[in-house]
Design an enzyme around this catalytic site. Structure first.
Site, PDB file in Angstrom:
ATOM      1  N   HIS A 127       0.862  -1.178   0.000  1.00 17.72           N
ATOM      2  CA  HIS A 127       0.000   0.000   0.000  1.00 17.72           C
ATOM      3  C   HIS A 127       0.901   1.232   0.000  1.00 17.72           C
ATOM      4  O   HIS A 127       2.015   1.208   0.522  1.00 17.72           O
ATOM      5  CB  HIS A 127      -0.874  -0.045   1.257  1.00 17.72           C
TER       6      HIS A 127
ATOM      7  N   ASP B 267       3.143  -3.876   8.087  1.00 17.92           N
ATOM      8  CA  ASP B 267       1.881  -3.165   7.870  1.00 17.92           C
ATOM      9  C   ASP B 267       0.759  -4.163   8.120  1.00 17.92           C
ATOM     10  O   ASP B 267       0.477  -5.021   7.293  1.00 17.92           O
ATOM     11  CB  ASP B 267       1.839  -2.629   6.432  1.00 17.92           C
TER      12      ASP B 267
ATOM     13  N   GLN C 264      -4.429  -4.955   7.131  1.00 20.59           N
ATOM     14  CA  GLN C 264      -5.330  -6.008   6.677  1.00 20.59           C
ATOM     15  C   GLN C 264      -5.107  -7.319   7.437  1.00 20.59           C
ATOM     16  O   GLN C 264      -5.769  -8.313   7.147  1.00 20.59           O
ATOM     17  CB  GLN C 264      -5.129  -6.258   5.173  1.00 20.59           C
TER      18      GLN C 264
ATOM     19  N   LYS D  23     -10.711  -0.502  10.439  1.00 17.55           N
ATOM     20  CA  LYS D  23     -10.844  -1.722   9.644  1.00 17.55           C
ATOM     21  C   LYS D  23     -11.217  -2.935  10.504  1.00 17.55           C
ATOM     22  O   LYS D  23     -11.393  -4.034   9.981  1.00 17.55           O
ATOM     23  CB  LYS D  23      -9.546  -1.996   8.881  1.00 17.55           C
TER      24      LYS D  23
ATOM     25  N   CYS E 100      -4.729   2.415  -3.774  1.00 20.56           N
ATOM     26  CA  CYS E 100      -3.492   2.954  -3.183  1.00 20.56           C
ATOM     27  C   CYS E 100      -2.336   1.977  -3.357  1.00 20.56           C
ATOM     28  O   CYS E 100      -1.540   1.757  -2.436  1.00 20.56           O
ATOM     29  CB  CYS E 100      -3.695   3.283  -1.708  1.00 20.56           C
TER      30      CYS E 100
END
Length: 406
Positions: free
Chosen positions: A121, A198, A201, A224, A361
């Site tokens: 991302h 990261d 997700q 999220k 993104c």
């Protein structure tokens, strides 16, 4: 796992959009919020609204207890060793920028390497571009396999003794690829590099144990994972955080200030300048309680079945391209032949089905896929097979409509 009962906890799902019952398939962008999270934030503002840490009055004490109680819930959720390692931020983007600015710029020099992948991302790409430009370090990429996965052999070939930072997404927001971050962290550490993950997700959809993963930093966003927008987490190993300088200065994060110099509070507060995101933290704590009540194992199993069912159904559609590996997280990215993904999303929206369309993104990954944009359907614990069936019916109508047009 009783999905019907879970859906009842999400008020927003019980509405019609364009004359059709809403099917929400955009949870990778932001998840919906259960009633207990909404109620927790509402109750904070109705009963406990006050600034934290500084006041000695009752409301201030109650607000502080809720804020710091949420930090402890996060600590347990990701199995951090201490609440000193849990920094509240505005989200994954802020967390990654904090590491790239405070850690990388202070520790990198010309000749050093930062290793990432083309699937990142933009939030886990641009900060490292800027860090490389500021320090003279080199940005290197681990190549992707044809199915969009990362080979550990390629990681070993890319990471060298000059590598100081390895920064990789836990789960691709486009491909659904679940990266072997634990094994990659081992490779990074063997070469003296730190591992940044990261987890935007990852944390919402699977159990995360930062100590088991061995990562040095892990970042994620509350919005999220059923929490409000504007709240996120930066996990960092305590020794690394202690050696880093704050990136925001002002109230809350100071220890002592005189006319020409200042000192900082201890962790975690030295990274939380200004009035913190109190209501967001309260909501994040409530969201963690909700997810724990459902059970992360149950969520993983449900989403895996749903992803498998979606792949099976989508493959029955002629002229559809599906991107990413066979084993994936709960999202499917695709394109219909000769139909722009924005047109696909528009027709689906007319049927009450919300999907994401665009470059997500992740423009370098779009280039790697040789497309300008894709459509993406992403799932969460409140989705079911009926949602997938509605998606398939909507895609068939999209093909029919554009077949008639052209």
């Amino acid at each position: 796992m009783d999905v019907k009962a879970i859906r009842e906890q999400f008020p927003i799902l019980h509405q019609e959009v364009n004359g059709h019952p809403l099917v929400y398939l955009d949870s990778s962008a932001t998840s919906q919020k259960p009633r207990q999270v909404i109620d927790a934030v509402n109750a904070y503002y109705k009963e406990d609204n006050s600034n934290v840490h500084r006041g000695v009055h009752t409301l201030g004490s109650r607000a502080t207890d809720q804020y710091e109680g949420a930090r402890e819930k996060v600590r347990r959720f990701i199995n951090a060793a201490s609440t000193a390692e849990v920094i509240f931020t505005r989200g994954t983007t802020t967390s990654l920028n904090t590491v790239a600015y405070s850690y990388a710029r202070a520790n990198l020099k010309a000749g050093d390497e930062i290793v990432i992948t083309p699937m990142e991302h933009h939030s886990n790409l641009i900060p490292w571009q800027q860090a490389a430009k500021a320090t003279g370090a080199t940005l290197k990429y681990v190549s992707l396999q044809r199915d969009g996965t990362v080979s550990l052999a390629d990681v070993r070939e890319t990471v060298t003794e000059n590598t100081k930072v390895v920064a990789i997404t836990h789960v691709s927001n486009v491909l659904g690829t679940i990266n072997p971050v634990k094994e990659i962290a081992d490779i990074a550490h063997q070469h003296g590099a730190i591992m940044v993950v990261d987890g935007a997700q990852g944390a919402p959809h699977m159990e995360v144990d930062v100590q088991d993963l061995g990562c040095d930093f892990y970042t994620f966003s509350g919005h999220k994972m059923c929490a409000p927008t504007g709240i996120g987490v930066l996990y960092g190993k305590q020794k690394l955080l202690e050696d880093m300088e704050p990136v925001e200065f002002g109230g809350e994060m100071i220890d002592f200030v005189n006319l020409y110099d200042s000192t900082w509070k201890e962790l975690p507060w030295k990274f939380e300048g200004g009035t913190p995101i109190i209501a967001g933290a309260v909501g994040l704590g409530a969201a963690i309680d909700f997810l724990n009540d459902v059970g992360m194992d149950n969520i993983i199993d449900h989403e895996q079945r749903l992803a498998d069912y979606t792949m099976e159904k989508l493959r029955t559609i002629d002229g559809i391209s599906i991107y990413g590996p066979e084993e994936r997280a709960a999202l499917v990215t695709f394109n219909l032949d000769d139909v722009h993904p924005h047109d696909t999303a528009t027709v689906l929206d007319a049927e009450g089905i919300a999907v994401r369309a665009g470059h997500h993104c992740a423009q370098p990954l779009m280039k790697w896929l040789d497309v300008t944009a894709t459509a993406r359907a992403s799932f969460y614990l409140y989705n079911n097979e009926e949602d997938v069936d509605r998606l398939v019916d909507g895609l068939l109508k999209t093909k029919e409509y554009f077949g008639d047009v052209f």
